[in-house]
Design a protein around this motif. Sequence first.
Motif, PDB file in Angstrom:
ATOM      1  N   SER A  47      76.653  13.659 -36.053  1.00 41.93           N
ATOM      2  CA  SER A  47      76.271  12.348 -35.539  1.00 41.93           C
ATOM      3  C   SER A  47      74.863  11.931 -35.944  1.00 41.93           C
ATOM      4  CB  SER A  47      76.415  12.306 -34.014  1.00 41.93           C
ATOM      5  OG  SER A  47      75.631  13.306 -33.416  1.00 41.93           O
ATOM      6  N   ASN A  73      78.222  14.387 -29.137  1.00 37.77           N
ATOM      7  CA  ASN A  73      77.844  12.996 -28.886  1.00 37.77           C
ATOM      8  C   ASN A  73      78.918  12.070 -29.448  1.00 37.77           C
ATOM      9  OD1 ASN A  73      76.619  10.445 -28.766  1.00 37.77           O
ATOM     10  ND2 ASN A  73      74.580  11.320 -29.012  1.00 37.77           N
ATOM     11  N   GLY A  74      79.968  11.847 -28.660  1.00 36.50           N
ATOM     12  CA  GLY A  74      81.105  11.087 -29.141  1.00 36.50           C
ATOM     13  C   GLY A  74      80.788   9.642 -29.495  1.00 36.50           C
ATOM     14  N   GLU A  75      79.899   9.018 -28.733  1.00 39.04           N
ATOM     15  CA  GLU A  75      79.564   7.620 -28.979  1.00 39.04           C
ATOM     16  C   GLU A  75      78.901   7.447 -30.342  1.00 39.04           C
ATOM     17  OE1 GLU A  75      76.948   3.989 -26.950  1.00 39.04           O
ATOM     18  OE2 GLU A  75      77.347   5.842 -25.823  1.00 39.04           O
ATOM     19  N   LYS A  76      77.958   8.321 -30.646  1.00 46.25           N
ATOM     20  CA  LYS A  76      77.285   8.227 -31.942  1.00 46.25           C
ATOM     21  C   LYS A  76      78.231   8.596 -33.083  1.00 46.25           C
ATOM     22  CE  LYS A  76      73.054   9.042 -32.659  1.00 46.25           C
ATOM     23  NZ  LYS A  76      71.756   9.707 -32.898  1.00 46.25           N
ATOM     24  N   GLN A 106      81.375   7.924 -33.220  1.00 44.54           N
ATOM     25  CA  GLN A 106      82.193   6.741 -33.482  1.00 44.54           C
ATOM     26  C   GLN A 106      81.433   5.746 -34.353  1.00 44.54           C
ATOM     27  OE1 GLN A 106      85.289   6.322 -32.922  1.00 44.54           O
ATOM     28  NE2 GLN A 106      85.795   7.867 -31.376  1.00 44.54           N
ATOM     29  N   ASP A 107      80.145   5.602 -34.099  1.00 41.53           N
ATOM     30  CA  ASP A 107      79.330   4.692 -34.923  1.00 41.53           C
ATOM     31  C   ASP A 107      79.260   5.188 -36.367  1.00 41.53           C
ATOM     32  OD1 ASP A 107      78.842   3.131 -32.696  1.00 41.53           O
ATOM     33  OD2 ASP A 107      76.885   4.044 -32.273  1.00 41.53           O
ATOM     34  N   GLN A 141      82.650   4.670 -38.092  1.00 41.61           N
ATOM     35  CA  GLN A 141      82.871   3.270 -38.441  1.00 41.61           C
ATOM     36  C   GLN A 141      82.062   2.884 -39.675  1.00 41.61           C
ATOM     37  OE1 GLN A 141      85.140   1.453 -37.130  1.00 41.61           O
ATOM     38  NE2 GLN A 141      84.666  -0.472 -38.164  1.00 41.61           N
ATOM     39  N   GLU A 157      85.064  14.938 -30.623  1.00 36.74           N
ATOM     40  CA  GLU A 157      83.941  15.186 -29.719  1.00 36.74           C
ATOM     41  C   GLU A 157      84.094  16.586 -29.147  1.00 36.74           C
ATOM     42  OE1 GLU A 157      81.926  13.313 -25.655  1.00 36.74           O
ATOM     43  OE2 GLU A 157      83.515  12.230 -26.716  1.00 36.74           O
ATOM     44  N   ASP A 195      69.928  13.525 -31.931  1.00 35.84           N
ATOM     45  CA  ASP A 195      71.097  14.311 -31.558  1.00 35.84           C
ATOM     46  C   ASP A 195      70.698  15.763 -31.445  1.00 35.84           C
ATOM     47  OD1 ASP A 195      73.518  15.424 -31.132  1.00 35.84           O
ATOM     48  OD2 ASP A 195      74.287  15.088 -33.138  1.00 35.84           O
TER      49      ASP A 195
END
Length: 287
Positions: free
Chosen positions: A14, A38-41, A43-44, A47, A61, A281
């Motif tokens: 991430s 850090n699943g949110e990062k 995903q960014d 993408q 994650e 991270d």
Amino acid sequence: MATEKQTALITGASSGFGYEFAKLFAKDGYDVILVSRNGEKLQDVAQEIKMQYNVRAIVIEKDLAEPGAAVELYHEVQKQHTQVDVLVNNAGVGEHGFFTDTDMDKELFIINLNVIALMQLTKLFLQDMVARDSGKILQLASTASLAPLPLMAVYSGTKAFVYSFSQALINELKDTNVTMTVLLPGASDTDFFHKAHAEDTVIYNDTSLSDPADVAKDGYEALMKGKDKIVSGLKNKVQAAMTNVVPDSALSSGMRHYMEESSSKDKKEEKGSGGKEKITDQETDSK
């Protein structure tokens, strides 16, 4: 470039080195499996990679420091019927301070992530690679693998394990078409020092930190060439060479100086506040 569609699995993906590795593989046409807690990062990052490079980016994650997490990760990949052609064991953390003062739970966390998870992922994916006689593994060691590092004794001990472990496996793999490469970065401009509570040190404040993109590029190119190891950066190459001739006691004294508190830490903080955004991270190995 990959001659046919291949997949690279990258831990700690991430940010930091892992993020840079993900871009390098995707640029060369690899699908990527991105792993971090850090699943949110993640995903960014996924993408960004899908939009820029038109490759598949799978997000998993996972906190690899948790017992059994590395085995769970392997089985999750198996369920997706995805062959991992390249494994990048990048995730790693450290902790700064006198060993008698630091928190044991944090150090067990470090050992679980830097050693146990790395060993388990290496074993599981390497068995598959050897069975089909193809594959590559990149192991993130450190220049701290080669010298005692007072005030970060557990971290440097884990990285010494990574280096010795990997060199032994490189020998075991010599009669196969599977390669393993060990990357040894020096101090780098990721968030490692903040997460390790080492942002006040001489090495962070008073030395030139390597660019994570440059380090990742060195490691990637060495991996693709099938090299056994690569020390990233000329200064780090010189320091690594010195470890072969300088006594351990002298190495320890020199390294301790770098890990002690800097008198110019405020200047570094002021400089950092106006400079580029720091990477944040915990699963980024930067030393």
